[in-house]
Design a protein around this motif. Structure first.
Motif, PDB file in Angstrom:
ATOM      1  N   VAL B 176      21.357 -31.453 -35.255  1.00 58.33           N
ATOM      2  CA  VAL B 176      20.322 -31.074 -34.785  1.00 58.33           C
ATOM      3  C   VAL B 176      20.239 -29.990 -35.890  1.00 58.33           C
ATOM      4  CG1 VAL B 176      20.421 -32.052 -32.648  1.00 58.33           C
ATOM      5  CG2 VAL B 176      21.451 -30.290 -32.655  1.00 58.33           C
ATOM      6  N   GLY B 177      19.219 -28.738 -35.353  1.00 59.09           N
ATOM      7  CA  GLY B 177      19.322 -27.092 -36.100  1.00 59.09           C
ATOM      8  C   GLY B 177      18.560 -26.533 -34.995  1.00 59.09           C
ATOM      9  N   ARG B 178      18.036 -25.138 -35.194  1.00 65.90           N
ATOM     10  CA  ARG B 178      17.908 -24.483 -34.131  1.00 65.90           C
ATOM     11  C   ARG B 178      16.557 -23.215 -34.330  1.00 65.90           C
ATOM     12  NH1 ARG B 178      19.518 -23.174 -29.401  1.00 65.90           N
ATOM     13  NH2 ARG B 178      21.444 -23.807 -29.208  1.00 65.90           N
ATOM     14  N   ILE B 179      15.596 -23.338 -34.268  1.00 62.84           N
ATOM     15  CA  ILE B 179      14.552 -22.653 -34.704  1.00 62.84           C
ATOM     16  C   ILE B 179      15.079 -21.487 -34.142  1.00 62.84           C
ATOM     17  CG2 ILE B 179      12.109 -22.452 -35.246  1.00 62.84           C
ATOM     18  CD1 ILE B 179      11.928 -25.554 -35.364  1.00 62.84           C
ATOM     19  N   ASP B 180      14.255 -20.300 -34.541  1.00 64.52           N
ATOM     20  CA  ASP B 180      13.748 -18.768 -33.930  1.00 64.52           C
ATOM     21  C   ASP B 180      12.418 -18.774 -34.077  1.00 64.52           C
ATOM     22  OD1 ASP B 180      16.299 -17.942 -32.824  1.00 64.52           O
ATOM     23  OD2 ASP B 180      16.733 -18.255 -34.752  1.00 64.52           O
ATOM     24  N   PHE B 181      12.095 -18.940 -33.979  1.00 59.06           N
ATOM     25  CA  PHE B 181      10.143 -18.320 -33.973  1.00 59.06           C
ATOM     26  C   PHE B 181       9.487 -16.819 -33.843  1.00 59.06           C
ATOM     27  CE2 PHE B 181       9.793 -22.398 -31.524  1.00 59.06           C
ATOM     28  CZ  PHE B 181       9.159 -23.162 -32.617  1.00 59.06           C
ATOM     29  N   PHE B 182       8.774 -16.265 -34.949  1.00 55.44           N
ATOM     30  CA  PHE B 182       8.970 -15.495 -34.452  1.00 55.44           C
ATOM     31  C   PHE B 182       7.560 -14.607 -34.154  1.00 55.44           C
ATOM     32  CE2 PHE B 182       8.594 -16.368 -38.936  1.00 55.44           C
ATOM     33  CZ  PHE B 182       9.606 -16.839 -40.032  1.00 55.44           C
ATOM     34  N   GLU B 183       7.118 -15.836 -33.160  1.00 55.06           N
ATOM     35  CA  GLU B 183       5.920 -14.992 -32.339  1.00 55.06           C
ATOM     36  C   GLU B 183       6.638 -15.922 -30.335  1.00 55.06           C
ATOM     37  OE1 GLU B 183       2.467 -17.262 -32.711  1.00 55.06           O
ATOM     38  OE2 GLU B 183       3.563 -17.958 -33.366  1.00 55.06           O
ATOM     39  N   LYS B 184       5.698 -14.155 -29.542  1.00 52.52           N
ATOM     40  CA  LYS B 184       6.937 -14.438 -28.053  1.00 52.52           C
ATOM     41  C   LYS B 184       6.261 -16.332 -27.583  1.00 52.52           C
ATOM     42  CE  LYS B 184       8.911 -11.007 -25.977  1.00 52.52           C
ATOM     43  NZ  LYS B 184       9.446  -9.395 -27.380  1.00 52.52           N
ATOM     44  N   ASP B 185       5.427 -16.456 -27.591  1.00 49.03           N
ATOM     45  CA  ASP B 185       5.007 -17.178 -27.109  1.00 49.03           C
ATOM     46  C   ASP B 185       4.276 -18.531 -27.635  1.00 49.03           C
ATOM     47  OD1 ASP B 185       4.730 -19.522 -25.277  1.00 49.03           O
ATOM     48  OD2 ASP B 185       2.934 -18.025 -23.858  1.00 49.03           O
ATOM     49  N   PRO B 186       5.316 -18.979 -28.621  1.00 49.04           N
ATOM     50  CA  PRO B 186       4.405 -20.347 -29.492  1.00 49.04           C
ATOM     51  C   PRO B 186       4.175 -21.368 -28.993  1.00 49.04           C
ATOM     52  CG  PRO B 186       7.359 -20.294 -29.356  1.00 49.04           C
ATOM     53  CD  PRO B 186       6.907 -19.187 -28.891  1.00 49.04           C
ATOM     54  N   ASP B 187       3.785 -21.990 -29.361  1.00 54.82           N
ATOM     55  CA  ASP B 187       2.640 -23.302 -29.384  1.00 54.82           C
ATOM     56  C   ASP B 187       3.385 -24.276 -29.494  1.00 54.82           C
ATOM     57  OD1 ASP B 187       0.883 -25.194 -28.642  1.00 54.82           O
ATOM     58  OD2 ASP B 187      -0.493 -25.062 -29.849  1.00 54.82           O
ATOM     59  N   VAL B 188       4.228 -25.037 -28.720  1.00 54.87           N
ATOM     60  CA  VAL B 188       4.805 -26.222 -29.608  1.00 54.87           C
ATOM     61  C   VAL B 188       5.376 -26.752 -27.770  1.00 54.87           C
ATOM     62  CG1 VAL B 188       6.739 -24.319 -29.328  1.00 54.87           C
ATOM     63  CG2 VAL B 188       7.667 -25.964 -30.709  1.00 54.87           C
ATOM     64  N   ARG B 189       5.945 -28.071 -28.475  1.00 55.99           N
ATOM     65  CA  ARG B 189       6.073 -28.947 -27.526  1.00 55.99           C
ATOM     66  C   ARG B 189       7.249 -30.167 -27.652  1.00 55.99           C
ATOM     67  NH1 ARG B 189       0.329 -31.547 -27.041  1.00 55.99           N
ATOM     68  NH2 ARG B 189      -0.842 -30.167 -27.071  1.00 55.99           N
ATOM     69  N   GLU B 190       7.539 -30.739 -26.965  1.00 58.02           N
ATOM     70  CA  GLU B 190       8.725 -31.755 -27.303  1.00 58.02           C
ATOM     71  C   GLU B 190       8.473 -32.557 -28.061  1.00 58.02           C
ATOM     72  OE1 GLU B 190      11.409 -32.689 -24.399  1.00 58.02           O
ATOM     73  OE2 GLU B 190      11.385 -30.590 -23.466  1.00 58.02           O
ATOM     74  N   GLY B 191       9.203 -33.308 -29.358  1.00 56.19           N
ATOM     75  CA  GLY B 191       8.015 -33.939 -29.996  1.00 56.19           C
ATOM     76  C   GLY B 191       7.475 -34.049 -31.123  1.00 56.19           C
ATOM     77  N   ASP B 192       7.070 -32.461 -31.509  1.00 58.46           N
ATOM     78  CA  ASP B 192       6.049 -31.545 -32.433  1.00 58.46           C
ATOM     79  C   ASP B 192       7.165 -32.113 -33.499  1.00 58.46           C
ATOM     80  OD1 ASP B 192       4.503 -31.203 -31.422  1.00 58.46           O
ATOM     81  OD2 ASP B 192       4.812 -28.876 -31.254  1.00 58.46           O
ATOM     82  N   ILE B 193       6.178 -32.344 -35.045  1.00 58.62           N
ATOM     83  CA  ILE B 193       7.043 -32.199 -35.913  1.00 58.62           C
ATOM     84  C   ILE B 193       7.300 -30.941 -36.802  1.00 58.62           C
ATOM     85  CG2 ILE B 193       6.794 -33.554 -37.994  1.00 58.62           C
ATOM     86  CD1 ILE B 193       7.386 -35.425 -36.053  1.00 58.62           C
ATOM     87  N   VAL B 194       8.258 -30.529 -37.439  1.00 61.02           N
ATOM     88  CA  VAL B 194       8.638 -30.015 -38.108  1.00 61.02           C
ATOM     89  C   VAL B 194       8.715 -30.318 -39.751  1.00 61.02           C
ATOM     90  CG1 VAL B 194      10.467 -27.971 -38.326  1.00 61.02           C
ATOM     91  CG2 VAL B 194      10.157 -28.773 -36.066  1.00 61.02           C
ATOM     92  N   VAL B 195       7.665 -29.068 -40.777  1.00 57.63           N
ATOM     93  CA  VAL B 195       7.289 -29.296 -41.504  1.00 57.63           C
ATOM     94  C   VAL B 195       8.033 -27.811 -42.151  1.00 57.63           C
ATOM     95  CG1 VAL B 195       6.146 -30.938 -42.121  1.00 57.63           C
ATOM     96  CG2 VAL B 195       5.202 -28.734 -42.204  1.00 57.63           C
ATOM     97  N   THR B 196       8.494 -27.863 -43.473  1.00 59.78           N
ATOM     98  CA  THR B 196       8.793 -26.783 -44.075  1.00 59.78           C
ATOM     99  C   THR B 196       7.805 -25.593 -44.861  1.00 59.78           C
ATOM    100  OG1 THR B 196       8.303 -28.435 -46.594  1.00 59.78           O
ATOM    101  CG2 THR B 196      10.648 -27.472 -45.925  1.00 59.78           C
ATOM    102  N   SER B 197       7.765 -24.631 -44.626  1.00 60.19           N
ATOM    103  CA  SER B 197       6.952 -23.736 -44.385  1.00 60.19           C
ATOM    104  C   SER B 197       5.795 -23.211 -46.168  1.00 60.19           C
ATOM    105  CB  SER B 197       7.350 -22.431 -44.136  1.00 60.19           C
ATOM    106  OG  SER B 197       5.940 -21.163 -44.472  1.00 60.19           O
ATOM    107  N   THR B 198       4.559 -23.226 -45.843  1.00 61.76           N
ATOM    108  CA  THR B 198       4.196 -22.840 -46.638  1.00 61.76           C
ATOM    109  C   THR B 198       4.028 -22.127 -47.215  1.00 61.76           C
ATOM    110  OG1 THR B 198       2.331 -21.433 -45.542  1.00 61.76           O
ATOM    111  CG2 THR B 198       1.621 -24.129 -46.351  1.00 61.76           C
ATOM    112  N   LEU B 199       5.224 -21.172 -47.459  1.00 63.53           N
ATOM    113  CA  LEU B 199       5.284 -19.538 -47.028  1.00 63.53           C
ATOM    114  C   LEU B 199       6.759 -19.308 -48.232  1.00 63.53           C
ATOM    115  CD1 LEU B 199       3.950 -17.351 -44.204  1.00 63.53           C
ATOM    116  CD2 LEU B 199       2.750 -17.361 -46.462  1.00 63.53           C
TER     117      LEU B 199
END
Lengths: 181, 256
Positions: B176-199
């Motif tokens: 496993v890894g750990r994501i730190d989000f930029f926003e205070k209240d990100p729209d994210v749920r368990e099971g969401d797919i994570v991909v590399t960013s366009t930036l």
């Protein structure tokens, strides 16, 4: 046919000794990236260089132990990443092991050497963890969570595999010492 | 003077040998162990995994393609294709066998059986059936060393495929890894797919990395999520190295 060792001249015997010593270091370095079933525990393999440094330092002076630790640490730096350096932990192991021997706390048999390796594995992983913490690249909690797993697996496996390095090398060095004196 | 002379007469062999050992060890470190890993590759040639095993991985490849398709649809819907992405193309790839793992217990690295002779440079992106694996950090003529996404020092800009929320992924362990989000209240749920960013300038956009396993939205240092990597990093045998759009060494050392 090869002459029996006792008929070798001291210089060539010395040369052979250096060759075997360097060859054993190379073998230990080559074994580092290997992961074989039975050779790993939770993704962690024995610390072959640590075993070698302990084997070397048991009957030598702290300075010799420190230099061996420095050299093998540099080799491990080359094989992983130079920051943080592995020289510090391995040199410390060299100094501590030869110090133990001077105090005559421990006899020089297989079991006690395995025991030294077990304790020294904790020293190595502890020093490395402190270095990572000082670098500030990883958070303390992360390091602290990983530490027991790394140190314990490394200590168990390394001490179990100690005889493989210690027994032949120790026998060889004793033999050469006897022939040379 | 006489004392020094005697000392030298007695210890010169030891001193010279010691200096030689240190010099040798130092040169191994300077060349980042190139000689040793090359020898290691030669010695492990008989036990390296063979090509037939690649067939078993095709199912995982299908999963990866599904996730990529989903990712592309989401991007289209958001009309992101109108933006000028810093695209890193990934058309030309070679496969390489994993011949070794990290040489200590703290770094998450693998050693591959292909190197600069095959056109690999530092910074090349490495993937496996299922998604992203890491980036090449060192090459020798026939081997290369990869820093895995699971290493705590590896930072990776990622996007939640469904909601386009962005964050920075740090490795934690091999699973496993750990994501730190930029926003205070990100729209994210368990099971969401994570991909590399366009930036991201270091990785091609839209490569699957993993799946959200657990949310920690009220963590002290801002909202976090635990990501399960889609690639079985602990038992990788084959990976693909993307040769196109290899980033230069200067970029690798800078921020992701």
């Amino acid at each position: 046919m090869v002459k029996p060792l006792k008929h070798w001249s001291p210089p060539s015997l010395n040369l052979l000794n250096y060759g075997i010593t360097a060859g054993s270091v190379l073998l230990c370095a080559l074994a580092l990236p290997l992961r074989f079933p039975g050779l790993e525990l939770a993704g962690i393999s024995p610390h072959w260089l640590l075993i070698w440094v302990v084997t070397w330092s048991v009957k030598r002076s702290p300075l010799q132990g420190a230099i061996a630790g420095l050299c093998l640490g540099l080799i491990q730096d080359g094989l992983t990443a130079p920051q943080p350096t592995h020289t510090l932990s391995l040199a410390l192991v060299g100094i501590l092991t030869s110090g133990l021997n001077k105090q005559r706390f421990i006899q020089e048999d297989l079991i006690s050497v395995a025991l030294i390796v077990f304790v020294m594995a904790f020293v190595v992983e502890g020093v490395l963890m402190a270095q990572f913490a000082l670098m500030g690249d990883r958070t303390l909690t992360e390091l602290w969570e990983r530490q027991p797993q790394v140190a314990l697996s490394s200590a168990l496996l390394s001490s179990l595999w100690t005889p493989v390095v210690y027994y032949p090398l120790n026998r060889w060095w004793q033999h050469v010492h006897k022939l040379l004196s | 003077m006489y004392f020094l002379y005697r000392w030298w007469g007695r210890y010169r062999v030891v001193v010279v040998l010691t200096l030689l050992c240190i010099a040798l060890a130092w040169s191994i470190r300077r060349t980042e162990g190139a000689g040793i890993v090359e020898l290691y590759r030669l010695m492990t040639l008989p036990v390296q995994p063979n090509t037939a095993k690649q067939e078993q991985l095709i199912n995982a490849r299908t999963w990866e393609l599904q996730q990529r398709l989903q990712e592309l649809e989401a991007r289209n819907q958001a009309l992101q294709s109108l933006l000028e992405d810093p695209q890193i193309q990934q058309d030309r790839a070679i496969s390489a066998a994993v011949i070794g793992r990290s040489a200590d217990h703290w770094w998450h690295q693998i050693t591959l059986g292909r190197g600069s002779q095959d056109g690999i440079q530092v910074g090349a992106v490495v993937a496996a059936p299922g998604g992203l694996v890491g980036r090449v950090t060192q090459v020798s003529p026939h081997t290369s060393r990869v820093l895995l996404v699971s290493d705590p020092s590896s930072r990776l800009g990622v996007t939640i495929s469904r909601s386009r929320r962005m964050g920075i992924l740090r490795g934690q362990d091999e699973r496993v890894g750990r994501i730190d989000f930029f926003e205070k209240d990100p729209d994210v749920r368990e099971g969401d797919i994570v991909v590399t960013s366009t930036l991201s300038r270091l990785f091609p956009p839209g490569v699957p990395v993993g799946q959200i396993q657990e949310l920690q939205l009220d963590a002290a240092s801002g909202p976090q999520a635990v990501v399960e990597f889609s690639v079985p990093i602990a038992n990788l045998e084959w990976v693909s190295i993307y040769l196109d759009g290899q980033t230069s060494e200067a970029l690798v050392t800078s921020e992701p």
